[in-house]
Design a protein around this motif. Sequence first.
Motif, PDB file in Angstrom:
ATOM      1  N   ILE A 163       0.769  -1.123  -0.014  1.00 22.80           N
ATOM      2  CA  ILE A 163       0.033  -0.089  -0.072  1.00 22.80           C
ATOM      3  C   ILE A 163       0.915   1.380   0.164  1.00 22.80           C
ATOM      4  O   ILE A 163       1.623   1.380   1.138  1.00 22.80           O
ATOM      5  CB  ILE A 163      -0.752   0.080   1.223  1.00 22.80           C
ATOM      6  N   PRO A 164       0.779   1.965  -1.187  1.00 24.44           N
ATOM      7  CA  PRO A 164       1.586   3.111  -1.100  1.00 24.44           C
ATOM      8  C   PRO A 164       1.012   4.051   0.088  1.00 24.44           C
ATOM      9  O   PRO A 164      -0.070   4.084   0.452  1.00 24.44           O
ATOM     10  CB  PRO A 164       1.327   3.872  -2.462  1.00 24.44           C
ATOM     11  N   ARG A 165       2.085   5.055   0.507  1.00 27.08           N
ATOM     12  CA  ARG A 165       1.674   6.218   1.455  1.00 27.08           C
ATOM     13  C   ARG A 165       0.620   7.056   0.821  1.00 27.08           C
ATOM     14  O   ARG A 165       0.804   7.493  -0.308  1.00 27.08           O
ATOM     15  CB  ARG A 165       2.988   7.063   1.933  1.00 27.08           C
ATOM     16  N   PRO A 166      -0.228   7.396   1.873  1.00 26.02           N
ATOM     17  CA  PRO A 166      -1.341   8.367   1.229  1.00 26.02           C
ATOM     18  C   PRO A 166      -0.691   9.808   0.705  1.00 26.02           C
ATOM     19  O   PRO A 166       0.202  10.122   1.413  1.00 26.02           O
ATOM     20  CB  PRO A 166      -2.138   8.351   2.300  1.00 26.02           C
ATOM     21  N   GLU A 167      -1.099  10.117  -0.429  1.00 29.61           N
ATOM     22  CA  GLU A 167      -0.749  11.552  -0.618  1.00 29.61           C
ATOM     23  C   GLU A 167      -1.054  12.343   0.387  1.00 29.61           C
ATOM     24  O   GLU A 167      -1.938  12.716   0.832  1.00 29.61           O
ATOM     25  CB  GLU A 167      -1.476  11.904  -2.143  1.00 29.61           C
ATOM     26  N   GLY A 168       0.208  13.291   0.498  1.00 32.48           N
ATOM     27  CA  GLY A 168      -0.017  14.298   1.710  1.00 32.48           C
ATOM     28  C   GLY A 168       0.520  13.826   2.890  1.00 32.48           C
ATOM     29  O   GLY A 168       0.533  14.514   3.884  1.00 32.48           O
ATOM     30  N   CYS A 169       0.743  12.385   3.052  1.00 28.91           N
ATOM     31  CA  CYS A 169       1.229  11.947   4.326  1.00 28.91           C
ATOM     32  C   CYS A 169       2.617  12.453   4.501  1.00 28.91           C
ATOM     33  O   CYS A 169       3.295  11.885   3.854  1.00 28.91           O
ATOM     34  CB  CYS A 169       0.795  10.535   4.516  1.00 28.91           C
ATOM     35  N   ASP A 170       2.708  13.174   5.806  1.00 31.94           N
ATOM     36  CA  ASP A 170       4.356  13.445   5.908  1.00 31.94           C
ATOM     37  C   ASP A 170       4.984  12.237   7.036  1.00 31.94           C
ATOM     38  O   ASP A 170       6.316  12.398   7.117  1.00 31.94           O
ATOM     39  CB  ASP A 170       4.345  14.763   6.945  1.00 31.94           C
ATOM     40  N   GLY A 171       4.357  11.274   7.697  1.00 33.54           N
ATOM     41  CA  GLY A 171       4.779  10.324   8.560  1.00 33.54           C
ATOM     42  C   GLY A 171       3.662   9.435   8.903  1.00 33.54           C
ATOM     43  O   GLY A 171       2.463   9.736   9.192  1.00 33.54           O
ATOM     44  N   ILE A 172       4.295   8.158   9.409  1.00 36.18           N
ATOM     45  CA  ILE A 172       3.395   7.167   9.950  1.00 36.18           C
ATOM     46  C   ILE A 172       3.860   7.140  11.166  1.00 36.18           C
ATOM     47  O   ILE A 172       5.077   6.826  11.776  1.00 36.18           O
ATOM     48  CB  ILE A 172       3.567   5.866   9.075  1.00 36.18           C
ATOM     49  N   GLY A 173       2.974   7.052  12.205  1.00 39.30           N
ATOM     50  CA  GLY A 173       3.168   6.689  13.699  1.00 39.30           C
ATOM     51  C   GLY A 173       2.693   5.488  14.237  1.00 39.30           C
ATOM     52  O   GLY A 173       1.405   5.244  13.723  1.00 39.30           O
ATOM     53  N   LEU A 174       3.070   4.756  14.957  1.00 39.33           N
ATOM     54  CA  LEU A 174       2.827   3.594  15.813  1.00 39.33           C
ATOM     55  C   LEU A 174       2.814   3.749  17.222  1.00 39.33           C
ATOM     56  O   LEU A 174       3.930   3.996  17.717  1.00 39.33           O
ATOM     57  CB  LEU A 174       3.782   2.454  15.355  1.00 39.33           C
ATOM     58  N   VAL A 175       1.645   3.498  17.862  1.00 39.27           N
ATOM     59  CA  VAL A 175       1.434   4.098  19.223  1.00 39.27           C
ATOM     60  C   VAL A 175       0.905   2.935  19.955  1.00 39.27           C
ATOM     61  O   VAL A 175      -0.268   2.463  19.833  1.00 39.27           O
ATOM     62  CB  VAL A 175       0.414   5.152  19.562  1.00 39.27           C
ATOM     63  N   LEU A 176       1.627   2.386  21.059  1.00 37.65           N
ATOM     64  CA  LEU A 176       1.708   1.232  21.709  1.00 37.65           C
ATOM     65  C   LEU A 176       1.479   1.097  22.953  1.00 37.65           C
ATOM     66  O   LEU A 176       2.328   1.410  23.621  1.00 37.65           O
ATOM     67  CB  LEU A 176       2.570   0.199  21.347  1.00 37.65           C
ATOM     68  N   GLN A 177      -0.035   0.784  23.439  1.00 40.13           N
ATOM     69  CA  GLN A 177      -0.360   0.943  24.704  1.00 40.13           C
ATOM     70  C   GLN A 177       0.391  -0.436  25.561  1.00 40.13           C
ATOM     71  O   GLN A 177       0.600  -1.293  24.972  1.00 40.13           O
ATOM     72  CB  GLN A 177      -1.948   0.932  25.017  1.00 40.13           C
ATOM     73  N   GLY A 178       0.291  -0.076  26.972  1.00 44.08           N
ATOM     74  CA  GLY A 178       0.841  -1.152  27.832  1.00 44.08           C
ATOM     75  C   GLY A 178      -0.470  -2.270  28.115  1.00 44.08           C
ATOM     76  O   GLY A 178      -1.492  -1.890  27.921  1.00 44.08           O
ATOM     77  N   GLY A 179      -0.029  -3.334  28.400  1.00 43.95           N
ATOM     78  CA  GLY A 179      -1.067  -4.285  28.737  1.00 43.95           C
ATOM     79  C   GLY A 179      -0.619  -5.852  28.724  1.00 43.95           C
ATOM     80  O   GLY A 179      -0.947  -7.012  28.552  1.00 43.95           O
ATOM     81  N   GLY A 180       0.845  -5.901  29.004  1.00 47.02           N
ATOM     82  CA  GLY A 180       1.439  -7.187  29.446  1.00 47.02           C
ATOM     83  C   GLY A 180       1.249  -8.462  28.383  1.00 47.02           C
ATOM     84  O   GLY A 180       1.594  -8.032  27.071  1.00 47.02           O
TER      85      GLY A 180
END
Length: 394
Positions: free
Chosen positions: A25-42
Amino acid sequence: MDMLSEARTPPATRPKRHSKPIAPIPRPEGCDGIGLVLQGGGALGAYQAGVYQALHEAGLEPDWVAGVSIGAINSAIIAGNKPEDRLNKLQRFWLDITARDPFTMWPEGDAARGWRNMFSAMNGILFGQPGFFRPRPYSGFFAPRGSHHATSMYDTAPLHHTLHKLVNFDLINNGPMRFAVGSVEVTNANFEYFDNQETEIGPEHIMASGALPPGLPMVRIGHHYYWDGGLVSNTPLQHLLDNLGCKNMLIFQVDLFSAVGELPRDMPEVLSRQKDIQYSSRTRSTTDHFLQVHRLRQELREALQLIPNEKLTEEQRAQKATLERLPEINIMQLIYRQKAYEGDAKDYEFSRLSMKEHWRTGYFDTRNTLAHAEWLEFSGTGGIRAFDIHRASD
């Protein structure tokens, strides 16, 4: 080893499958960055590994990873390895820490599975998890006050060794990916993010983010001691939103505790629901707060546009120019939904079977999310949009 083919998920809880591999999947047009946010949960953190596998297969590698607790460990493995090695290292971590699982055969059915999970959780409590934590020679409750053993039940020296084995910290500190983990200072309750833009990251920062008392020991960094960041905020979303500037971001927010759940019908369900509410609340409040701030900025921008530049001060003109570049943010919410047979021990039940089910669920939830190509697109008008595959399905 194929983590997906090994997972035996009951048909009633098996996510929708896709017969074909994920196409890039190509990065969407206008997207400056991709973030991955990971919560805690053992133990539920294997769900995050499944999410990353789907993103990796789609070619959507993150530019920014931020985590708390188990999310910090997964984030370190992702940021501390080259893209071609990340999935293999995640698999090694989750296979290693779930290696001590004596219950290889068990009857089917929710009730029987519930008992199996309970015995597996007790096994971890008594003997620890290889490569993660091990019991101390005697309980912290019986150790002399002020001694090294008096403030925790387990020793996390195995995790220190595991992080050195699986994570290249030179790559975290000098590589292109931004990285941050959250922790809380024990003596003043101040929440702190260890960000590779400001701090040289080492194993101690990852361990501090996951040092959940009273089980795991506080971690010393400099002259301060730290505990699990989930005690204050279980999601690092706010840190990313506060620091993205004017960048248009596609954010995959992976939560392990769901704000939405069934009415409890017995004590295990009460305890499980309590955890969900406790650890999911900050995610919702963070998102709501940022939405309110963003709307205020939009209103201020519209107000300043009505005033001629010659009537504005230099500071107001600078602020007007900044507000003309408000970011556009698309948040893909991926939230683990508890299985019928999982109880309040779901976050410390480290059986190999449960791990593979969690991994599989994260993988297919992400595939289903990526199938909505319209969610990934940027309109060019600014603002924030949030999408959740479960709400869309319901």
